[in-house]
Every structure is written in C-alpha cells, then in structure tokens.
Design a protein around this motif. Structure first.
Motif, PDB file in Angstrom:
ATOM      1  N   CYS A   1      -8.552  -2.518  -6.435  1.00 31.49           N
ATOM      2  CA  CYS A   1      -7.924  -2.930  -5.805  1.00 31.49           C
ATOM      3  C   CYS A   1      -7.312  -2.298  -4.577  1.00 31.49           C
ATOM      4  O   CYS A   1      -7.502  -1.069  -4.414  1.00 31.49           O
ATOM      5  CB  CYS A   1      -6.433  -3.366  -6.440  1.00 31.49           C
ATOM      6  SG  CYS A   1      -5.579  -1.985  -7.161  1.00 31.49           S
ATOM      7  N   ASP A   2      -6.719  -3.021  -3.536  1.00 32.74           N
ATOM      8  CA  ASP A   2      -6.487  -2.352  -1.981  1.00 32.74           C
ATOM      9  C   ASP A   2      -4.891  -2.633  -1.894  1.00 32.74           C
ATOM     10  O   ASP A   2      -4.517  -1.967  -0.656  1.00 32.74           O
ATOM     11  CB  ASP A   2      -7.445  -2.567  -1.132  1.00 32.74           C
ATOM     12  CG  ASP A   2      -7.359  -4.039  -0.894  1.00 32.74           C
ATOM     13  OD1 ASP A   2      -6.553  -4.800  -1.195  1.00 32.74           O
ATOM     14  OD2 ASP A   2      -8.558  -4.447  -0.064  1.00 32.74           O
ATOM     15  N   GLN A   3      -4.344  -3.259  -2.424  1.00 37.39           N
ATOM     16  CA  GLN A   3      -3.007  -3.707  -2.215  1.00 37.39           C
ATOM     17  C   GLN A   3      -2.674  -4.471  -0.894  1.00 37.39           C
ATOM     18  O   GLN A   3      -1.630  -4.718  -0.394  1.00 37.39           O
ATOM     19  CB  GLN A   3      -1.913  -2.424  -2.148  1.00 37.39           C
ATOM     20  CG  GLN A   3      -1.681  -1.862  -3.411  1.00 37.39           C
ATOM     21  CD  GLN A   3      -0.642  -2.727  -4.517  1.00 37.39           C
ATOM     22  OE1 GLN A   3      -1.150  -3.713  -4.806  1.00 37.39           O
ATOM     23  NE2 GLN A   3       0.313  -2.055  -4.557  1.00 37.39           N
ATOM     24  N   ARG A   4      -3.910  -5.053  -0.472  1.00 39.88           N
ATOM     25  CA  ARG A   4      -3.945  -5.825   0.899  1.00 39.88           C
ATOM     26  C   ARG A   4      -4.699  -7.290   0.535  1.00 39.88           C
ATOM     27  O   ARG A   4      -3.938  -8.213   0.308  1.00 39.88           O
ATOM     28  CB  ARG A   4      -4.614  -5.283   1.843  1.00 39.88           C
ATOM     29  CG  ARG A   4      -3.952  -3.775   2.406  1.00 39.88           C
ATOM     30  CD  ARG A   4      -4.713  -3.094   3.719  1.00 39.88           C
ATOM     31  NE  ARG A   4      -4.116  -2.250   4.414  1.00 39.88           N
ATOM     32  CZ  ARG A   4      -3.948  -0.966   4.069  1.00 39.88           C
ATOM     33  NH1 ARG A   4      -4.705  -0.530   2.924  1.00 39.88           N
ATOM     34  NH2 ARG A   4      -3.378   0.092   4.322  1.00 39.88           N
TER      35      ARG A   4
ATOM     36  N   PRO B   1       0.854  -1.201  -0.048  1.00 40.90           N
ATOM     37  CA  PRO B   1      -0.077  -0.054  -0.091  1.00 40.90           C
ATOM     38  C   PRO B   1       0.776   1.339   0.101  1.00 40.90           C
ATOM     39  O   PRO B   1       2.198   1.301   0.477  1.00 40.90           O
ATOM     40  CB  PRO B   1      -0.935  -0.092   1.293  1.00 40.90           C
ATOM     41  CG  PRO B   1      -0.526  -1.717   1.664  1.00 40.90           C
ATOM     42  CD  PRO B   1       0.770  -2.072   1.199  1.00 40.90           C
ATOM     43  N   PRO B   2       0.415   2.277  -0.630  1.00 41.23           N
ATOM     44  CA  PRO B   2      -1.024   2.572  -0.923  1.00 41.23           C
ATOM     45  C   PRO B   2      -1.191   2.322  -2.551  1.00 41.23           C
ATOM     46  O   PRO B   2      -0.258   1.782  -2.996  1.00 41.23           O
ATOM     47  CB  PRO B   2      -1.235   4.233  -0.529  1.00 41.23           C
ATOM     48  CG  PRO B   2       0.173   4.685  -1.010  1.00 41.23           C
ATOM     49  CD  PRO B   2       1.151   3.352  -0.605  1.00 41.23           C
TER      50      PRO B   2
ATOM     51  N   HIS C   1      -1.146   5.454 -11.825  1.00 43.48           N
ATOM     52  CA  HIS C   1      -0.223   4.642 -12.442  1.00 43.48           C
ATOM     53  C   HIS C   1      -0.832   4.082 -13.865  1.00 43.48           C
ATOM     54  O   HIS C   1      -0.317   3.464 -14.602  1.00 43.48           O
ATOM     55  CB  HIS C   1       0.280   3.731 -11.637  1.00 43.48           C
ATOM     56  CG  HIS C   1       1.462   2.857 -12.229  1.00 43.48           C
ATOM     57  ND1 HIS C   1       2.664   2.877 -12.189  1.00 43.48           N
ATOM     58  CD2 HIS C   1       1.355   1.516 -12.630  1.00 43.48           C
ATOM     59  CE1 HIS C   1       3.305   1.767 -12.625  1.00 43.48           C
ATOM     60  NE2 HIS C   1       2.464   0.891 -13.060  1.00 43.48           N
ATOM     61  N   LEU C   2      -2.152   4.241 -13.946  1.00 45.68           N
ATOM     62  CA  LEU C   2      -2.919   3.569 -14.949  1.00 45.68           C
ATOM     63  C   LEU C   2      -3.191   4.458 -16.105  1.00 45.68           C
ATOM     64  O   LEU C   2      -3.381   5.614 -16.099  1.00 45.68           O
ATOM     65  CB  LEU C   2      -4.116   2.849 -14.479  1.00 45.68           C
ATOM     66  CG  LEU C   2      -4.155   2.108 -13.282  1.00 45.68           C
ATOM     67  CD1 LEU C   2      -5.294   1.847 -12.824  1.00 45.68           C
ATOM     68  CD2 LEU C   2      -3.171   0.838 -13.534  1.00 45.68           C
TER      69      LEU C   2
END
Length: 237
Positions: free
Chosen positions: A215-218, A86-87, A92-93
């Motif tokens: 997504c949440d990177q978790r 995270p975060p 980036h997209l």
C-alpha cells in the motif's frame, strides 16, 4: 499431552475471569490447528510464537506494543493511525511468511481471534489483497462492524455482523469457509451466513495482522487496524 479435562478446566476458569484462550486443538469437529498465536510475548518482543507446533512464527513490527494487560488479558496493541494519510507504517504490522499451510486451498478453513477496540476502521488479518492472483481472505471492521471475506477461483463471499463490537470489551470472532458457504460467529453465536463455494484460495503473500503489506496511503490505503488482539488461531479440515 494435555488431558481433555485440563483443557476444559482452563477454558472454564478463563470464562469466569474474562480471560481469552485459543480454542483447544481440534475442538471444532474434524478440524486441526494450522497456527495458534497466543500473543503472550513479553515487552519489546519481535517474534510472534506459533504454539501449534507447526513453526509458523511471525515478525512483530516495532510499532506494535506487546505485553499489554487490559481487562484480564495480555495481548498486542495496535495504535491508531490516520486513515489514508502518508507515510506508510510497515512496522505497524505483524507478518507471517508465506506458507502453503496458511492458504485455505480447497479445504474447510476457519480463523478465530479475540479482539478489543473502540475504533471503527481497519483490516485485522488477511492473506493477500483484492487483486492478488490466487485469491485472498481477510477480516475487517468498518464502522465497528466485523466483516469476513473469502475470494477464490469460483467467486467472492463476504459476510458481516449486524451490530458494532467496538465497545471496548473483548469479543471472540470466528469466520469459517466451507463447501457450503461462509459463516461468522461472535462470542459463540452465529450472526451471519451466506451459501456458496468460493473455490480454491492460494497465493504467495505473507499473512498480515494489522493492515496491508502492499500500500502507499495514496492510491491504495493501508487500512491499519487500531485496537488490541489477545490471540489468533487458524484451523483447517
């Protein structure tokens, strides 16, 4: 209208110089262009132009670097982000708003792109995710090996290359889904093929280049791509 002779001349010149150009419209037998993103916009550009004439323009996040010149081509650069840390980085997209034209549906459908990377992780392009209603498709590059996946009403087919392409050179990758199966080409050579019919694929998600939008990177990693893209073209029949 550009003559066939002119298209062939440009393609031949590009091949000599090592510069990538999107496939000529309709070059694949019976296919027509859905979207062509040449990714030649200038520094700081925030709109990815669809030159097919279909108006499927995209939004470029401000973490995507445009107008990058490398090895004879100009494209976009996606810098490396730590996987699953995270975060999230939605900027980036590059995203293209949902359109039924971008859904494979029940059509023969092909995605071709030119990439260059030295990394070994990330989702390059996708529409929808693993649990998306209506199915999804995506290109990803785990361990530097390109994989292509189509998931539809009749099942999922995934194909992958047998060798890594994260060697820092430009490579043209093409994945096509038809009634008879899914095939993967790299630099003009078929490297993988699986038979079967995925069924219809149609969802209400945007098309995403460079990683996942939800997504949440978790619990759900964003799988951000790291590397360069020269162009992307989608065709259907």
């Amino acid at each position: 209208m550009v003559s066939v002779t002119r298209v062939l001349a440009v393609a031949a010149t590009a091949a000599v110089l090592g510069v990538g150009v999107p496939a000529a419209a309709g070059a694949s037998s019976g296919h027509y262009p859905v979207a062509t993103w040449s990714m030649n916009e200038g520094p700081g550009a925030r709109t990815m132009i669809d030159s097919s004439g279909n108006g499927l323009h995209g939004q470029i996040g401000n973490e995507v670097i445009t107008d990058v010149d490398v090895r004879g081509a100009t494209g976009y650069r996606f810098t490396r982000l730590q996987p699953d840390r995270p975060p999230t980085h939605p900027r980036h997209l590059v995203t293209v708003p949902d359109s039924s034209a971008l859904d494979p549906g029940s059509r023969d459908y092909a995605v071709t792109l030119r990439l260059r990377t030295t990394y070994q992780f990330g989702n390059i392009i996708q529409k929808g995710q693993a649990t998306t209603s209506g199915g999804n498709f995506k290109f990803q590059i785990p361990n530097g090996i390109v994989q292509c996946l189509f998931r539809g009403s009749n099942g999922t087919i995934i194909v992958q290359a047998s060798r890594r392409i994260n060697d820092g050179w430009w490579h043209v990758v093409r994945c096509e889904r038809t009634r008879s199966g899914v095939s993967l080409e790299i630099d003009g050579r078929t490297v993988a093929r699986r038979g079967g019919w995925t069924g219809s694929i149609s969802n209400a998600w945007p098309l995403s280049i460079g990683g996942k939008t939800d997504c949440d990177q978790r619990d759900v990693g964003c799988d951000y791509y790291a590397g360069d893209l020269d162009w992307v073209e989608i065709e259907a029949r």
